[in-house]
Each structure stands twice: as structure tokens, then as C-alpha cells.
Design a protein around this motif. Structure first.
Motif, PDB file in Angstrom:
ATOM      1  N   THR A 115       0.807  -1.219   0.000  1.00  0.00           N
ATOM      2  CA  THR A 115       0.000   0.000   0.000  1.00  0.00           C
ATOM      3  C   THR A 115       0.840   1.268   0.000  1.00  0.00           C
ATOM      4  O   THR A 115       0.300   2.365  -0.207  1.00  0.00           O
ATOM      5  CB  THR A 115      -0.950   0.030   1.214  1.00  0.00           C
ATOM      6  N   ARG A 116       2.138   1.153   0.216  1.00  0.00           N
ATOM      7  CA  ARG A 116       3.012   2.336   0.182  1.00  0.00           C
ATOM      8  C   ARG A 116       3.935   2.330  -1.043  1.00  0.00           C
ATOM      9  O   ARG A 116       4.962   3.016  -1.061  1.00  0.00           O
ATOM     10  CB  ARG A 116       3.878   2.429   1.449  1.00  0.00           C
ATOM     11  N   ALA A 127      -5.386  -4.209   9.155  1.00  0.00           N
ATOM     12  CA  ALA A 127      -4.642  -3.374  10.100  1.00  0.00           C
ATOM     13  C   ALA A 127      -3.458  -2.697   9.411  1.00  0.00           C
ATOM     14  O   ALA A 127      -3.202  -1.501   9.621  1.00  0.00           O
ATOM     15  CB  ALA A 127      -4.154  -4.225  11.270  1.00  0.00           C
ATOM     16  N   GLY A 128      -2.728  -3.452   8.584  1.00  0.00           N
ATOM     17  CA  GLY A 128      -1.582  -2.883   7.884  1.00  0.00           C
ATOM     18  C   GLY A 128      -1.979  -1.789   6.921  1.00  0.00           C
ATOM     19  O   GLY A 128      -1.323  -0.735   6.838  1.00  0.00           O
ATOM     20  N   ALA A 130      -2.745   5.853   7.665  1.00  0.00           N
ATOM     21  CA  ALA A 130      -2.407   6.845   8.688  1.00  0.00           C
ATOM     22  C   ALA A 130      -1.048   7.479   8.417  1.00  0.00           C
ATOM     23  O   ALA A 130      -0.866   8.692   8.567  1.00  0.00           O
ATOM     24  CB  ALA A 130      -2.421   6.193  10.073  1.00  0.00           C
ATOM     25  N   GLY A 131      -0.082   6.647   7.993  1.00  0.00           N
ATOM     26  CA  GLY A 131       1.240   7.177   7.674  1.00  0.00           C
ATOM     27  C   GLY A 131       1.198   8.167   6.538  1.00  0.00           C
ATOM     28  O   GLY A 131       1.860   9.222   6.571  1.00  0.00           O
ATOM     29  N   SER A 142       7.421   9.624   6.917  1.00  0.00           N
ATOM     30  CA  SER A 142       8.349   8.942   6.021  1.00  0.00           C
ATOM     31  C   SER A 142       8.098   7.440   6.101  1.00  0.00           C
ATOM     32  O   SER A 142       7.440   6.936   7.017  1.00  0.00           O
ATOM     33  CB  SER A 142       9.790   9.242   6.437  1.00  0.00           C
ATOM     34  N   LEU A 143       8.641   6.693   5.131  1.00  0.00           N
ATOM     35  CA  LEU A 143       8.510   5.244   5.173  1.00  0.00           C
ATOM     36  C   LEU A 143       9.110   4.679   6.457  1.00  0.00           C
ATOM     37  O   LEU A 143       8.530   3.798   7.102  1.00  0.00           O
ATOM     38  CB  LEU A 143       9.197   4.609   3.959  1.00  0.00           C
TER      39      LEU A 143
END
Length: 405
Positions: A29-30, A146-147, A153-154, A160-161
Motif C-alpha cells: 500500500t506504500r 490493520a496494515g 495513517a502514515g 516517512s517510510l
């Protein structure tokens, strides 16, 4: 093996599935943030994305060889921390070669992790004498939700990662290490483990026959082609084809994940009541119906109904495929699971490019009919999920010495 030992083993393995769901969701997702941090071009990005499942397949193959010398629990105990540290490496690097190495380690470790987790799941299901595999995969789905939420949220707080990944790894790494103390391989109702079982349908001593395993390999690929279609194309399809808003386009995958969780949480009850063959057939028909609804949907809300049907339908197929491989080769279930796991990644690699190519060359509505047909093909192989001696629950359950909840 005591009842308490089985319960502890089941809980620790469920935790492992959940942790893996969190880690994988945080990575996929990132991807846009990873691309930005390392300056990876659009042309090079598919190479990085394809490398992970290819290396995961290699990790699964290697695990088949390793578990001939050490037990799957040992592989899982060391591969899960490696996955978490590799995830942290993805967030901490600055040069392209940093992320290449980190993703390479992640891919190899994920292959070993997926294979060993499902080996232990098949072994524990044998000890319980009834279906519990769907519950483990429900834990994975819960971890994925959850991930994905943590990743949202991040991104929302512009972290940052490294800032997104570090707190998660700090919490999950010790939890996984502590939980690994209770990994266990169950003995069946006859008091034997996989290594003790005599001749199975695969040949003498349960020797692995790829010809017999092939139907399950095809089913695994078909299921992941369907899954990757939803993962990669649901947002674009809802917005570009069905005219949904940008915000609404984020909903189908979330709905799919929630329905996958619900379906897996309840699916073991269905297997015990109706048998694995009926559950797989029902799931295949529901998933095919979901793709049909998506293909003909006049608008976004009907399309979301189709994606909801897909979640409930596809969610039961993969766990039951692993369970069926364990039943088919009771004397060689670890090797069967490791080889079957490779086709998880085959489906993942094929699905997204296949739908994209058909969508560009033909139409995205038409492209949705291809995974529909492939999922329907599962009906042809459904009997492979229920050899008579191995059906669980509802009037045909084998006698067992322990019922540990």
C-alpha cells in the motif's frame, strides 16, 4: 501432543499469519511512497514489483528442500523476523540498490514464510481432525486490514517510510519471536505426523506426484488471478469505467478485504457442516457471479455489490487448496504445500498484466470476464478437495482423540 500444546500452537500460528498480513499490506500500500523515495521510474517500477513474487517462488522452492532437514517451525521462526527487518530496510534506504537488496530479501523470506506457515497449518488441521485453515487465513486478512489502515495513517500524517515502518516492526518483531516458542506440528488422530504416514494417493510413502497436484495448482493460480484483479484494478475500474468519484474508488478494495475476513472467519463452520467440496463450489460460483456483476454493472454502487460477492467467494478457495494438498499427500504434505505455494505467485504475476492488456486492447468490462471463466473452471477440479477419507465435519468427520477448540 497435549490439548494445551495444540491450543498454544494454533494461537501462535494465528499470530504469525496476522503479522504477515500487516507486513505485506504495509509494503504494497506504500508503493507510491517507495517509488518517490528512491526515484524509481514508471518504466522500472514493474521490474521491482515482479521481482518480489518471483523471488518468493524461489523461496518456496528452497523451503521444500530445507524442511527435509529441519522442521517447518524452524523455517518460520527465522523467516518472519527476516521479513520484518527487510520491510524496515525498504523504509531506511536511500539508494536504488538499497531498496533492490531489501525487496530481494523480502521476496525470498516471504516465500519461505508463506510455505512454512501453511505447512504448520495443514499439520495442525490434521491434529484437530476438522477444518481450521480458514481461521488462519482470516488472521492474515485481519492483519492486512490493520496494515492498510496503518499505511493510510502514515500517508495521512505525511510520515516517512521509516517513520511508518519502524514503530510497527518494534512491536511485531518481539511478538513474533515470543510467539514462535509455541510453534508445533500436530499429530493426527492416529498419533502420527506427516513424516510417519504411510502410502497415500500420491504413491508409496506419500511420494509427491505433480500430475495429481496439478489440479490444485491450477485452482491456486485461478484464485490469485481473481484476487490480483481486485487488488490492482478495482479502484481504476470503479472510477474510469463505472463513473465513481475518486474517494468512492478507494472503497471496493476495503470492502473486498472486510468480506474476505468475514468469509474466512465463518468458512471453517461451513466446511465442517457441508464439506470442503461444497464450500469450494459455492465460493467459485459466488466469485464468478461477482465478476459477472462487475462486468455488466451500470454504475458504481452495483459494481461494489460485485466486489462484495468476490470477497465472500474467493476467500475460501486458497485455504482449502492448501488443506486439500495436505490431505492428498499425507506422507509428504510439506513438499506438496511448498510446490502449491509457488502458484500463489504465478497467479499474482499473471493476473494484473492479463487484465491490463485485455482492458487496453479490448475493454475493461470484457477483461473482467476472463477471471470469471477461470474461477468457474475451479468447478471442474472441485472433487480434488474432498477425498472421502479426509472430509471434515458433518457426519463424515474422522474420530479424533482431542477436541481443543
Amino acid at each position: 501432543m497435549t490439548d494445551a500444546g495444540l491450543r498454544h500452537g494454533r494461537a501462535s500460528l494465528g499470530l504469525s499469519f496476522g503479522v504477515q498480513g500487516v507486513a505485506f499490506a504495509l509494503l504494497v500500500t506504500r508503493i507510491p511512497a517507495i517509488q518517490d523515495q528512491y526515484g524509481i521510474s514508471d518504466g522500472l517500477l514493474p521490474v521491482f514489483l515482479a521481482a518480489v513474487p518471483i523471488l518468493a517462488g524461489a523461496g518456496s522452492v528452497a523451503t521444500e528442500k530445507v524442511v527435509a532437514r529441519v522442521r517447518p517451525g524452524v523455517v518460520l521462526r527465522w523467516s518472519q523476523p527476516l521479513v520484518l527487518l527487510a520491510l524496515l530496510g525498504v523504509g531506511a534506504g536511500r539508494e536504488v540498490w538499497h531498496v533492490a537488496v531489501a525487496l530481494g530479501v523480502f521476496g525470498l523470506a516471504v516465500g519461505a514464510l508463506d510455505a512454512s506457515m501453511n505447512m504448520l497449518g495443514v499439520s495442525l488441521q490434521r491434529a484437530y481432525g476438522r477444518s481450521i485453515m480458514l481461521g488462519f487465513h482470516a488472521a492474515y486478512s485481519l492483519g492486512g486490514i490493520a496494515g492498510a489502515s496503518l499505511a493510510w495513517a502514515g500517508a495521512r500524517w505525511d510520515l516517512s517510510l521509516l517513520g511508518s515502518y519502524l514503530p510497527v516492526v518494534v512491536v511485531l518483531l518481539p511478538a513474533a519471536l515470543v510467539g514462535s516458542r509455541w510453534y508445533t506440528e500436530g499429530k493426527g488422530p492416529d498419533g502420527k505426523g506427516p513424516e510417519d504416514v504411510g502410502a497415500g494417493p500420491g504413491g508409496a510413502g506419500g511420494a509427491l506426484s505433480f500430475r495429481l497436484l496439478l489440479p490444485l495448482c491450477l485452482v491456486m493460480s485461478f484464485a490469485y488471478i481473481g484476487d490480483s484483479t481486485v487488488s490492482n484494478w478495482s479502484a481504476k475500474y470503479l472510477q474510469d469505467v463505472l463513473g465513481g468519484s475518486e474517494q468512492l474508488a478507494t472503497v471496493p478494495y476495503n470492502v473486498y478485504m472486510v468480506t474476505t475476513l468475514l468469509g474466512r472467519a465463518l468458512g471453517d463452520l461451513g466446511v465442517r457442516r457441508f464439506g470442503a467440496v461444497a464450500v469450494v463450489r459455492g465460493g467459485s460460483l459466488l466469485a464468478a457471479g461477482g465478476f459477472a456483476v462487475v462486468a455488466v454493472a451500470p454504475g458504481a454502487w452495483v459494481g461494489m455489490l460485485g466486489f462484495t460477492m468476490l470477497g465472500f467467494g474467493l476467500c475460501v478457495i486458497v485455504p482449502q487448496t492448501f488443506a486439500a494438498a495436505g490431505r492428498m499427500f499425507p506422507g509428504n504434505s510439506d513438499a506438496a504445500v511448498a510446490r502449491l505455494n509457488i502458484f500463489n505467485y504465478v497467479g499474482f504475476l499473471v493476473g494484473s498484466p492479463l487484465v491490463g492488456a485485455l482492458g487496453d486492447a479490448w475493454s475493461y468490462r470484457g477483461a473482467m470476464l476472463v477471471p470469471m471463466v477461470l474461477v468457474l473452471a475451479t468447478l471442474v477440479y472441485a472433487r480434488a478437495f474432498g477425498p472421502e477419507p479426509a472430509r471434515y465435519g458433518g457426519g463424515h468427520e474422522r474420530p479424533h482423540t482431542a477436541d481443543v477448540g
